[in-house]
Design an enzyme around this catalytic site. Sequence first.
Site, PDB file in Angstrom:
ATOM      1  N   ILE A  73       0.879  -1.168   0.000  1.00 41.00           N
ATOM      2  CA  ILE A  73       0.000   0.000   0.000  1.00 41.00           C
ATOM      3  C   ILE A  73       0.918   1.220   0.000  1.00 41.00           C
ATOM      4  O   ILE A  73       1.862   1.298   0.796  1.00 41.00           O
ATOM      5  CB  ILE A  73      -0.957  -0.006   1.215  1.00 41.00           C
ATOM      6  CG1 ILE A  73      -1.882   1.228   1.173  1.00 41.00           C
ATOM      7  CG2 ILE A  73      -0.220  -0.087   2.532  1.00 41.00           C
ATOM      8  CD1 ILE A  73      -2.975   1.203   2.249  1.00 41.00           C
ATOM      9  N   SER A  74       0.678   2.138  -0.908  1.00 37.79           N
ATOM     10  CA  SER A  74       1.607   3.254  -1.101  1.00 37.79           C
ATOM     11  C   SER A  74       1.692   4.161   0.120  1.00 37.79           C
ATOM     12  O   SER A  74       0.753   4.277   0.912  1.00 37.79           O
ATOM     13  CB  SER A  74       1.191   4.088  -2.319  1.00 37.79           C
ATOM     14  OG  SER A  74       1.329   3.361  -3.505  1.00 37.79           O
TER      15      SER A  74
END
Length: 228
Positions: free
Chosen positions: A71-72
């Site tokens: 997840i960025s």
Amino acid sequence: MQDKHPHVRGFGMASARSRARLVERLRGLGIDNETVLEVMEKVPRHQFVDEAMTSRAYDDTALPIGYGQTISQPYIVAQMTALLIADGVPDNVLEIGTGSGYQAAVLAEIVPSIYTVERIEPLYERARRRFAELGYRNIRSRLARDGVLGLPDYGPFEAILVTAGAETLPTSLYEQLADGGRMIVPVGPSGDQRLIVVRRDGGYFEQVVLDAVSFVPLIEQRSDEPSH
């Protein structure tokens, strides 16, 4: 800000406080688009990470979500969102690389219609469930082994957001970009990626190279890999 989303798993007031602190950090890092900041405070990032990672959900860092994906980092999500709406809010957006679904959820708070493509089926199924549980009716998820091909049957799109690092600019997406639209994509080999904004003006595509970034690689379907 009061959380208006139904909670799949609770994190309560700690979540609200953590989100507020995250927004202040994003301000300090130069994110100044108030719409983006409001959305970053609103979207429950802890719903998009594994339960074991809940306590770190509002750290400004990328986190593993399985299958070699992440997840960025919230700063990158905020930056890419701000770039996407810099010339006004597009009516529709194509996202390549659903992953956890967090970036799509952030966009869905601003943009009327989101199409998002994922190649890893368990991540695709998990993200679809999250969107439904959190009430996002304007996100349409698609499973595709080669996201670089996009969704030509649903375009053109006023904006395209690629959330994985491409070795070279994915020109297969150019024709799906509407005139006046913009594409945001990290380009380059691992360890030497740059964020690039492509703007379309008729048949001309202008490229602007921005910050150094680090994304998982954008994987294209091999010729011997069966389509799905």
